[in-house]
Design a protein around this motif. Structure first.
Motif, short mmCIF file in Angstrom:
data_model
loop_
_atom_site.label_atom_id
_atom_site.label_comp_id
_atom_site.label_asym_id
_atom_site.label_seq_id
_atom_site.Cartn_x
_atom_site.Cartn_y
_atom_site.Cartn_z
N ALA A 135 5.09 -9.60 -1.13
CA ALA A 135 5.00 -8.14 -1.16
C ALA A 135 5.53 -7.54 0.14
CB ALA A 135 3.55 -7.71 -1.39
N GLN A 136 5.21 -8.15 1.26
CA GLN A 136 5.73 -7.66 2.54
C GLN A 136 7.24 -7.81 2.61
OE1 GLN A 136 3.29 -10.16 5.06
NE2 GLN A 136 1.94 -8.45 5.61
N GLN A 139 8.87 -5.06 0.41
CA GLN A 139 8.76 -3.74 1.03
C GLN A 139 9.71 -3.61 2.21
OE1 GLN A 139 5.00 -1.33 1.41
NE2 GLN A 139 5.12 -2.06 3.51
N ALA A 205 -0.80 3.18 1.06
CA ALA A 205 -0.62 1.94 0.30
C ALA A 205 0.40 1.03 0.97
CB ALA A 205 -0.18 2.26 -1.13
N ALA A 206 1.48 1.62 1.46
CA ALA A 206 2.51 0.82 2.12
C ALA A 206 1.98 0.18 3.40
CB ALA A 206 3.74 1.69 2.44
N ARG A 208 -1.07 -0.76 3.92
CA ARG A 208 -1.94 -1.88 3.56
C ARG A 208 -1.11 -3.12 3.25
NH1 ARG A 208 -5.39 -1.65 6.22
NH2 ARG A 208 -6.80 -2.96 5.02
N ILE A 209 0.05 -2.93 2.64
CA ILE A 209 0.94 -4.07 2.40
C ILE A 209 1.40 -4.65 3.72
CG2 ILE A 209 3.15 -4.79 1.42
CD1 ILE A 209 2.75 -2.72 -0.77
N LEU A 260 0.24 -10.80 -2.08
CA LEU A 260 -0.30 -9.80 -1.17
C LEU A 260 -0.96 -10.47 0.04
CD1 LEU A 260 -2.01 -7.44 -3.76
CD2 LEU A 260 0.12 -7.01 -2.54
N SER A 350 -3.61 -4.87 -6.18
CA SER A 350 -2.27 -4.50 -6.66
C SER A 350 -2.24 -3.06 -7.13
CB SER A 350 -1.83 -5.44 -7.79
OG SER A 350 -1.65 -6.76 -7.32
N ARG A 352 -3.72 -0.66 -5.86
CA ARG A 352 -3.66 0.22 -4.69
C ARG A 352 -2.27 0.28 -4.07
NH1 ARG A 352 -9.36 -0.77 -1.46
NH2 ARG A 352 -10.68 -1.03 -3.29
N THR A 353 -1.41 -0.63 -4.45
CA THR A 353 -0.06 -0.63 -3.89
C THR A 353 0.94 0.11 -4.77
OG1 THR A 353 0.65 -2.69 -4.99
CG2 THR A 353 -0.53 -2.91 -2.90
N ALA A 356 2.98 3.01 -3.27
CA ALA A 356 3.77 2.79 -2.06
C ALA A 356 5.24 3.14 -2.30
CB ALA A 356 3.65 1.33 -1.62
#
Length: 427
Positions: A135-136, A139, A205-206, A208-209, A260, A350, A352-353, A356
């Motif tokens: 996920a990181q 992004q 959200a972003a 948190r990722i 995540l 997920s 919560r993202t 983002a």
């Protein structure tokens, strides 16, 4: 612009090591070791020291100005990755006039200064280097692709159009203007504000990722919290004992969960205690659990339906291997219920993202907030009539300035040092 050089790969023994040289004298410096080189191309060359002795046989890549990562002339020396070879080549470069060792992140800073990257892309690159989970990585790649800069340019275009309409009215204030521009201006402002607000609301959200989620495992002593943590970590991260109060501080284990970044927190058993040290641990447990993104409560069967129904709470019966009916429980000893638990945690995080976007830092949120505030000020001024349109246009200029700060065109010198300090030398 200085000509800089550095090892661009990690130090230590390796199959290949890359030394990067960037700046107006990059190709000249490389030619002193390798002989004549093309302006843009590649070739296998023998590198020599000042006395003509061979240092290594290397693949030499040359990039013309404007066609490299930094935007300047760049040469990369792909060496055999021994410490002796690397040290010999770096020593030779240090002896050449006009060259100096690069500082942390200086190659990327050259790319920013030469317009090859905007500031949001630089931040994306920093995130990509630090990425630990899928996920990181995804992004960071979106940021590196320039998505925020593209959106900022679209918003800026609309704001400049609105500003031009207002200034046209100001310029012809003494004449009859046949068209009322207010409806079009308001439409442009509304469109910008809606898009900018949506992006601003996705920053949380972003972030948190980027930073990772925290999941606290809490419950009374001897509910299997530490055993579960060790099972999930795949190692003995926490001490396991039947003695109540064994865990006295918060123990953290970072892991990737369905792509995540998640930090699991093993906390002290919650109970009343006369032990001063244990009481401190319990207080810390309560504090960390309160601020965590999710809390996993391990309880005895009779407490399963009592008091843990919040959206950020998951309840399981602890030590399911000792229960008559383990279906609602979980056990770090046997693994019972663990897969289902991880699916639930991943599903909740997920969700919560989903909001983002490409604005991923607090700096971005603040710039968007400032821009929206100026747009709203402009909208408030418009009903006051022609005499106040110059003030409305000034508010739009300030909104455009806020958008420019997103991508590093203005007001960013004070944050560049912090950003580039996160880079390694050679990037």
């Amino acid at each position: 612009m200085d000509t800089i050089y550095a090892l661009a790969t990690a130090r230590g023994r390796a199959g290949v090591a890359v030394v990067r040289i960037s700046g107006p004298s990059a190709r000249l410096a490389a030619e002193r070791m390798a002989g004549a080189l093309p302006k843009h191309g590649r070739g296998l060359r023998t590198l020599r020291d000042g006395e003509g002795e061979a240092l290594d046989e290397a693949l030499v890549l040359t990039f013309a100005e404007g066609r490299s990562f930094t935007g300047a002339e760049v040469v990369e020396l792909h060496l055999h990755g021994s410490r002796a070879v690397i040290n010999a080549v770096l020593t030779r470069l240090s002896e050449m006039p006009g060259l100096r060792l690069a500082e942390a992140g200086e190659f990327t800073r050259q790319a920013l200064e030469n317009g090859r990257l905007d500031l949001s892309q630089v931040e994306g690159l920093a995130d990509l280097i630090d990425a630990e989970t899928e996920a990181q990585r995804r992004q960071a790649m979106r940021s590196m692709a320039g998505g925020l800069g593209e959106k900022a340019d679209l918003w800026k275009r609309d704001l400049l159009r609105a500003m031009a309409l207002l200034e046209a009215v100001i310029d012809f204030a003494e004449e009859d203007v046949p068209v009322d521009v207010t409806p079009e201006v308001i439409e442009l402002l509304d469109r910008c504000e809606t898009a900018m607000r949506r992006e601003m609301e996705g920053v949380g959200a972003a972030e948190r990722i980027r930073e990772g989620f925290e999941v606290a495992i809490i419950g009374a002593p001897n509910m299997g919290k530490s055993t579960l943590l060790n099972y999930l970590a795949g190692r003995d991260a926490a001490i396991i004992s039947d003695v109540p109060g064994t865990t006295r501080d918060v123990i953290e284990v970072r892991m990737e969960l369905r792509g995540l970044p998640v930090t699991l927190l093993d906390t002290a058993g919650l109970r009343d205690s006369d032990d001063e040290v244990e009481a401190i641990g319990i207080a810390r447990a309560r504090s960390r659990a309160a601020s965590a993104d999710l809390r996993l409560h391990l309880v005895v069967p009779e407490d399963y339906d009592h008091g843990f129904s919040g959206p950020d709470d998951i309840v399981r019966i602890g030590r399911a291997d000792l229960q008559a009916d383990p279906r609602l429980g979980i056990s770090g000893k046997t693994g019972a219920g663990v897969s289902e638990l991880l699916d639930e945690i991943a599903g909740r995080l997920s969700e919560r993202t989903l909001g983002a976007g490409v604005a991923i830092r607090e700096r971005h949120r603040l710039a968007l907030r400032d821009g929206i505030e100026h747009i709203n000020h402009c909208r408030d001024i418009l009903p006051e009539g022609t005499m106040s349109l110059d003030l409305a246009a000034e508010e739009l200029r300030l909104a455009v300035r806020a958008l420019d700060s997103l991508v590093g065109r203005v007001d960013v010198e004070d944050i560049l040092g912090e950003i580039f300090s996160s880079f390694c030398i050679g990037k």
